[in-house]
Design a protein around this motif. Structure first.
Motif, PDB file in Angstrom:
ATOM      1  N   TYR A 366       0.821  -1.338   0.069  1.00  0.00           N
ATOM      2  CA  TYR A 366       0.045  -0.059  -0.001  1.00  0.00           C
ATOM      3  C   TYR A 366       1.154   1.206   0.036  1.00  0.00           C
ATOM      4  O   TYR A 366       2.110   1.068   0.561  1.00  0.00           O
ATOM      5  CB  TYR A 366      -1.035   0.176   1.158  1.00  0.00           C
ATOM      6  CG  TYR A 366      -1.838  -1.099   1.384  1.00  0.00           C
ATOM      7  CD1 TYR A 366      -3.160  -1.039   0.815  1.00  0.00           C
ATOM      8  CD2 TYR A 366      -1.609  -2.269   1.935  1.00  0.00           C
ATOM      9  CE1 TYR A 366      -4.016  -2.097   0.625  1.00  0.00           C
ATOM     10  CE2 TYR A 366      -2.375  -3.315   2.189  1.00  0.00           C
ATOM     11  CZ  TYR A 366      -3.680  -3.151   1.452  1.00  0.00           C
ATOM     12  OH  TYR A 366      -4.348  -4.369   1.514  1.00  0.00           O
ATOM     13  N   GLN A 374      -4.533   9.598   1.888  1.00  0.00           N
ATOM     14  CA  GLN A 374      -5.360   8.675   1.469  1.00  0.00           C
ATOM     15  C   GLN A 374      -4.472   7.405   0.959  1.00  0.00           C
ATOM     16  O   GLN A 374      -3.047   7.703   0.351  1.00  0.00           O
ATOM     17  CB  GLN A 374      -5.893   9.088   0.018  1.00  0.00           C
ATOM     18  CG  GLN A 374      -7.089  10.033   0.199  1.00  0.00           C
ATOM     19  CD  GLN A 374      -7.823  10.572  -1.136  1.00  0.00           C
ATOM     20  OE1 GLN A 374      -7.463   9.963  -1.863  1.00  0.00           O
ATOM     21  NE2 GLN A 374      -8.849  11.146  -0.887  1.00  0.00           N
ATOM     22  N   ARG A 376      -3.805   3.895  -1.079  1.00  0.00           N
ATOM     23  CA  ARG A 376      -4.310   2.813  -1.762  1.00  0.00           C
ATOM     24  C   ARG A 376      -3.286   1.616  -2.250  1.00  0.00           C
ATOM     25  O   ARG A 376      -2.048   1.606  -1.753  1.00  0.00           O
ATOM     26  CB  ARG A 376      -4.284   3.647  -3.236  1.00  0.00           C
ATOM     27  CG  ARG A 376      -2.857   4.019  -4.104  1.00  0.00           C
ATOM     28  CD  ARG A 376      -2.902   4.799  -4.931  1.00  0.00           C
ATOM     29  NE  ARG A 376      -1.728   5.423  -5.460  1.00  0.00           N
ATOM     30  CZ  ARG A 376      -0.931   5.023  -6.319  1.00  0.00           C
ATOM     31  NH1 ARG A 376      -0.984   3.727  -6.965  1.00  0.00           N
ATOM     32  NH2 ARG A 376       0.280   5.321  -6.504  1.00  0.00           N
TER      33      ARG A 376
END
Length: 670
Positions: A366, A374, A376
């Motif tokens: 990640y 954020q 992802r």
């Protein structure tokens, strides 16, 4: 047949069956009998006498030992039938049957016996030469020795039987050990021994071996047997896993390892564990061949073996691998880098995720962006993320999650900070202020390049630098940004005089209007305060306001300076509601009595048509304006109350000077 022949036949018959007198008295018995010691033998016997048959109680029967005379030892006497319980009378005197049985023949019975009978009140008769009983010794039950053997050690098995009769052929025979030859191993004629030489094996343990003694003269055989006790070292040492249900061993399960072997005598057991990583083997305490784990852990994984030992020898089992399955542990993400620690844009870089797990974990990486926080997931990553040419946009916080069917664990964040030379080095301009901005890691040092002999004012930091110039000359400005990874030059910004004059005029007029407006606002504010305080009358205040709104022509006093210094009075500055943005700045404008069309810098002023309304104003002498002394507002030590939200809120200012002229209100608005 002659008379002599008949006589000889009669003599032989007498020897075999017993002789009888010619007058009718006689006893018939076999001439000899053979018996094995301990066996039973029967003397078949019959007698006769010449008179008519007598009742049995009238006849007395006696068996005598040789020499069968008066006073000889009696074997049996019908007047005392219980004399020897081993002697059984089986005859019937009333039927002239004198048979006798010896139940347990012994060596003492090896004699000649005669039968004598006597009829009460009459005569008696003794049958001679009688019956010869030959008693052979009975061999004793064989004895086999030794009973304990050791595997691999040559030994002799000996079978012996005593009380052997030399007159009879006796033999010993072995059973249970095929293809083995025995030999006589005793010199005593009364003892028969046979020795069997062989090397025992563990397979001979508990085997039954027999030895028999046989008389050829009799259908007799006696035998003995033993169970071989072969001592041998442990064999077939194995480890067996004892678990509740299923073959999968998970962390926390209860588990027992049992060590078994084939040995004689019973073996003692010891346990060993070889570590998978270090390869070291250590001794583990076990109880009677059982190694128990009440709650097994991942650290118990390894290679186990057990050793079984007795006084003969020892043997070791095969290695058993125990793999304890558990959720991922020690999940880490690390940089697989080259020879230096710094990460520079363009480098090849790999991030590798590792963990301890069983079964092997799968990995998901990640990235968390620092700018928006954020996170992802990065697709198509199997534990390793490779950047062939890493970019500054790849900077951020990376983590990975290791997962197997038992559970998952996420690593701590790893910050990747990509260093790069300065980029986006640009110069922007507002008036005579030039700003240089650059992106770099590490931060770049900005330096200025400019033309002309000027003294600039430089402010800013390593990211942004501002250059402020005070000149009317045409100049060109550029900047450069440098860090340890490189030097980058910006574009060049140039100015000219016309552009500067137009800009200064616009800012001067705008500054003047703003200044006047602020002064009027300040006056209204002060008078409003005076009204509430009772210092001014309401009529005077309204009259002054009306004069200002109607725009009456104002006569400027005879002085050289009109608005040369706008300022904030003390009451206004101290007002608690005063905002930093309300701070006033000032400008100076000087007019120098220019006639129409004389401004070479602004030829448009000479394009006014004759006879127009503007002509009346133009005919009047008009002062030309020169913008001088324009600069950014700078804070001083006395201006600590001025607060700006952004540095670019700096206010430009100038001074406006009017010299001995009446100001037309309409012209002033221009």
């Amino acid at each position: 047949m002659t008379t002599s022949h008949w006589t000889l036949a009669l003599i032989v018959l007498c020897l075999i069956q017993g002789c009888s007198s010619m007058n009718g008295w006689g006893v018939s018995v076999p001439g000899s009998l053979s018996a094995l010691q301990g066996s039973s033998v029967t003397f078949k016997c019959s007698f006769r006498y010449p008179d008519r048959p007598q009742p049995a109680h009238k006849i007395i029967a006696v068996w005598l030992k040789d020499p069968c005379l008066d006073g000889s030892e009696e074997l049996y006497n019908s007047d005392n039938p219980n004399q020897d319980p081993g002697i059984e009378w089986i005859g019937n005197l009333g039927q002239k049957n004198c048979s006798l049985r010896i139940k347990d023949v012994q060596k003492k019975h090896n004699h000649i016996f005669c039968f004598r009978f006597r009829i009460v009140g009459k005569d008696n008769w003794t049958g001679k030469p009688g019956l010869q009983l030959i008693v052979y010794a009975r061999p004793r039950t064989p004895v086999i020795s030794p009973s304990e053997l050791v595997e691999g050690v040559t030994t002799n098995l000996k079978c012996s039987s005593s009380n052997i009769d030399e007159k009879t052929k006796t033999s010993l025979n072995w059973y249970g050990l095929p293809d083995q030859s025995a030999e006589q191993c005793s010199d005593d004629p009364t003892v028969l021994s046979s020795c069997l030489r062989f090397i025992p094996s563990y397979q001979d343990h508990n085997k039954i071996i027999k030895c028999s003694v046989t008389y050829s003269a009799f259908a007799y055989s006696d035998k003995a047997s033993i169970t071989l006790n072969v001592s041998y070292a442990p064999k077939n040492v194995t480890i067996r896993v004892d678990k509740g249900s299923g073959l999968t061993i998970r962390e926390g399960d209860k588990l027992s390892l049992m060590c078994t072997s084939n040995s004689n005598p019973e073996a003692m057991y010891s346990w060993h564990k070889r570590e998978e990583e270090s390869g070291e083997t250590r001794l583990i305490n076990g109880s009677k061949g059982t190694l128990s784990f009440q709650s097994i852990t991942s650290s118990d994984s390894g290679f186990y073996s057990c050793t079984a030992a007795n006084h003969v020898g020892s043997s070791k089992s095969k290695t058993l691998e125990i793999q304890v399955q558990y959720a991922p542990k020690n999940v880490t993400i690390q940089v697989v880098h080259g020879s230096h620690l710094e990460i520079i844009e363009g480098d090849t870089l790999s991030l590798m995720c590792t963990s301890n797990s069983n079964p092997e974990a799968t990995y998901t990486l990640y990235k968390r962006e620092e700018s928006n926080d954020q996170t992802r997931a990065l697709s198509n990553v199997k534990g390793t993320l490779t950047f062939q040419h890493i970019s500054r946009t790849d900077s951020g916080f990376y983590s990975c999650t290791a997962t197997n069917y038992i559970g998952n664990v996420t690593s701590n964040d790893l910050e990747i900070y990509v260093q790069y030379k300065p980029v986006e080095v640009n110069v922007s301009r507002v008036g005579m202020s030039f700003s240089c901005m650059a992106k770099a890691n590490p931060l770049a040092q900005i330096t200025w390049n400019y033309t002309g002999n000027i003294k600039p004012v430089i402010t800013g930091n390593l990211t942004t630098s501002t250059l402020t110039l005070r000149t009317m000359s045409r100049i060109c400005v550029s900047c450069q940004a440098r860090n340890k990874h490189g030097l980058v030059h910006s574009n060049e910004q140039c100015t000219n005089v016309k552009e500067l004059s137009a800009s200064i005029l616009k800012f001067a007029i705008a500054g003047s209007l703003v200044g006047i407006g602020l002064v009027l606002a300040a006056v209204l504010w002060i008078r409003r305060k005076d009204l509430f305080k009772g210092k001014k009358s309401e009529n005077n205040s309204q009259r002054e306001m009306l004069d200002l709104q109607q725009g009456n022509e104002t006569t400027i006093p005879n002085s050289d300076i009109i608005y040369d210094s706008t300022w904030i009075n003390k009451s206004q500055r101290d007002a608690p509601s005063m905002k930093p943005a309300d701070t006033l700045v000032y400008a100076s404008i000087q007019f120098n009595n220019k006639s129409k069309g004389s401004d070479s810098e602004n030829p448009q002023l000479g394009q006014i048509k004759p006879g127009s309304k503007q002509q009346n104003h133009v005919d009047q002498s008009i002062d030309g304006a020169v913008y001088e002394n324009m600069d950014k507002y700078k804070q001083s030590g006395e201006e600590t109350n001025i607060i700006r939200k952004y540095p670019e809120d700096a206010v430009e200012y100038a001074c406006v000077v009017f010299k001995n002229k009446t100001l037309d209100s309409k012209a002033a608005n221009h």
